[in-house]
Write a protein that holds these residues in place. Structure first.
Motif, short mmCIF file in Angstrom:
data_model
loop_
_atom_site.label_atom_id
_atom_site.label_comp_id
_atom_site.label_asym_id
_atom_site.label_seq_id
_atom_site.Cartn_x
_atom_site.Cartn_y
_atom_site.Cartn_z
N GLY A 1 0.80 -1.22 0.00
CA GLY A 1 0.00 0.00 0.00
C GLY A 1 0.84 1.27 0.00
O GLY A 1 2.08 1.22 0.02
N ALA A 2 0.14 2.39 0.01
CA ALA A 2 0.84 3.67 0.12
C ALA A 2 1.55 3.73 1.47
O ALA A 2 2.62 4.33 1.59
N THR A 3 1.00 3.05 2.45
CA THR A 3 1.62 3.03 3.78
C THR A 3 3.01 2.40 3.72
O THR A 3 3.94 2.86 4.38
N ASP B 1 2.42 11.81 -2.69
CA ASP B 1 1.42 10.76 -2.46
C ASP B 1 0.19 11.15 -3.26
O ASP B 1 -0.53 12.08 -2.91
N SER C 1 -2.32 9.00 -3.98
CA SER C 1 -3.22 7.86 -3.86
C SER C 1 -4.65 8.17 -4.27
O SER C 1 -5.31 7.33 -4.86
N THR D 1 -7.54 12.73 1.24
CA THR D 1 -8.78 11.96 1.05
C THR D 1 -9.80 12.23 2.14
O THR D 1 -11.00 12.20 1.90
N TRP E 1 -3.29 12.17 6.05
CA TRP E 1 -2.36 11.30 5.31
C TRP E 1 -0.95 11.85 5.30
O TRP E 1 0.02 11.11 5.39
N ASN F 1 -3.72 15.08 -2.70
CA ASN F 1 -5.15 15.10 -2.36
C ASN F 1 -5.34 14.42 -1.01
O ASN F 1 -5.00 13.25 -0.85
N GLN G 1 -6.52 1.50 -4.90
CA GLN G 1 -7.93 1.22 -4.58
C GLN G 1 -8.89 2.40 -4.61
O GLN G 1 -10.02 2.27 -4.18
N LYS G 2 -8.44 3.53 -5.17
CA LYS G 2 -9.35 4.66 -5.31
C LYS G 2 -9.61 4.96 -6.78
O LYS G 2 -10.74 4.89 -7.24
C1 LIG Z 1 -3.86 9.99 0.41
C2 LIG Z 1 -3.68 8.61 0.99
N1 LIG Z 1 -2.45 8.18 1.27
C3 LIG Z 1 -2.23 6.96 1.78
C4 LIG Z 1 -3.27 6.10 2.05
C5 LIG Z 1 -2.97 4.74 2.63
O1 LIG Z 1 -3.10 3.80 1.65
P1 LIG Z 1 -2.94 2.23 1.93
O2 LIG Z 1 -4.11 1.83 2.76
O3 LIG Z 1 -2.95 1.66 0.56
O4 LIG Z 1 -1.65 2.03 2.63
C6 LIG Z 1 -4.57 6.49 1.76
C7 LIG Z 1 -5.68 5.56 2.03
O5 LIG Z 1 -6.83 5.91 2.12
C8 LIG Z 1 -4.78 7.79 1.23
O6 LIG Z 1 -6.02 8.22 0.96
#
Ligand SMILES: Cc1ncc(COP(=O)(O)O)c(C=O)c1O
Length: 360
Positions: A75-77, A172, A174, A152, A102, A150, A195-196
């Motif tokens: 993930g982005a995390t 980021d 995402s 979220t 985020w 952005n 996933q968005k």
């Molecule tokens: C802007 C942003 N960065 C990072 C994340 C984290 O993503 P992940 O759950 O894929 O690690 C999210 C998840 O909603 C997000 O909206």
């Protein structure tokens, strides 16, 4: 089949045409006698699927040839950590802009590896705006400057790419990647969970300028090493084959829609009419500075919070799902990514007007 309008922030709606194609190909992909899920990631068929996805992404975003495209897990995390591990390159400090929840998560992970300069923060404004670029503090010795294009949860979006003050710019993306055309050459690294706006959960895209990789922090696990991943076609281990395939279908669908110029026009129309409906009403409000309002995530509130549960229940009955605001901020949030049809936004606006007429 009865599909409702799903305003979830992610995982979120996928284009129906993509789901139908996946359904049609579920048990057998192109006369192979097997599902994509059952293929070896080393097979000719699957390597073709993976390469086509990358080609579509490169075409959509006009990615220059000196950028690597990686398809990763975690993930982005995971990237919050992988980025300093890869991009510090002997340096010890980094710069981060804090525009919301985020950004904060990215910052706290970066602090495990580097000394973080907070270049700017909107926390004192309750994350309803983006601090003016002229006031940012950029450490010229830092390895890179990171921002979140952005937010979220807060519904705050950069409308332009900020000047990185000579540092590699890391973003980021995402929750707004592929929502508008982008000048990739302004960036050192772009990352986004799928996933968005790109596909199902389980795959993360990293686009990185090739001169920035190859020198990881000692002790970096191979799986997080961009150079090793690039050298192995993002197949250092078994990749998330099915999400990668679905991501490829979404990218092909996007190209079929006319690409990012066309999708931006639709996104602009959808968000403008939703904000207009909120602004025209004394019943609904959005706290975000007009210049930084997100086209992807539209948070809104009503003054009488006792009515929130009724709003959610009646919206659900009207076929409008997942409008709850994030648990940390409350209220409502409509996530209107690329796959949300304009008719979904129209239906939401009509529902909101009717709800106001009944309860306002
Ligand atoms: C802007 C942003 N960065 C990072 C994340 C984290 O993503 P992940 O759950 O894929 O690690 C999210 C998840 O909603 C997000 O909206």
């Amino acid at each position: 089949m009865s599909r409702i309008y799903n305003f979830s922030a992610g995982p979120s709606m996928l284009p129906t045409a993509v789901l139908e194609q996946a359904r049609d190909e579920l048990c057998e992909w192109h006369d192979t006698g097997m599902s994509v899920m059952e293929m070896s990631h080393r097979s000719k068929s699957y390597v073709g699927i993976a390469e086509q996805a990358e080609a579509n992404l490169r075409a959509l975003l006009a990615i220059p040839s000196n950028y690597k495209v990686l398809f990763l897990q975690g993930g982005a995390t995971g990237q919050f950590a992988a980025i300093p591990m890869n991009l510090l390159r002997g340096k010890s400090s980094t710069c981060y802009v804090n525009t919301g929840i985020w950004s904060k998560k990215a910052i706290s992970e970066a602090k495990r590896f580097s000394s973080v300069t907070l270049s700017a923060s909107a926390e004192a404004d309750n994350f309803t705006t983006i601090p003016a670029r002229s006031g940012w503090a950029v450490d010229p010795e830092a390895a890179y400057l990171h921002y979140t294009s952005n937010e979220t949860i807060g519904g705050v979006e950069f409308q332009d790419i900020p000047d990185a003050g000579g540092l590699p710019l890391v973003v980021d993306m995402s929750s707004n990647i592929l929502s508008r055309p982008l000048d990739i050459s302004r960036f050192g690294l772009i990352y986004a969970g799928a996933q968005k706006n790109m596909g199902p959960a389980g795959i993360t895209v990293v686009i990185v300028r090739d001169d920035l990789i190859g020198e990881v922090l000692p002790g970096t696990p191979s799986i997080f090493d961009y150079q090793q991943q690039a050298d192995n076609g993002s197949m250092l281990n078994t990749p998330p084959t099915y999400p990668w395939y679905l991501l490829g279908l979404v990218l092909a669908w996007l190209r079929g829609q006319g690409g990012l110029v066309a999708i931006e026009a639709i996104n602009r129309r959808k968000s403008t009419k939703l904000y207009q409906a909120i602004d025209d009403s004394p019943f609904y409000s959005n706290p975000v500075d007009m210049a930084c309002r997100s086209r992807m995530n539209v948070p809104f509130k009503i003054a009488n919070t006792d009515l929130e549960k009724t709003f959610i229940a009646e919206a659900m009955s009207a076929g409008l799902a997942n409008l709850e605001g994030h648990r940390s901020v409350g209220g409502f949030r409509a996530s209107i990514y690329n796959a949300m049809p304009e008719s979904g936004v129209d239906a939401l606006i009509a529902f909101m007007a009717e709800f106001e007429r009944k309860y306002g």
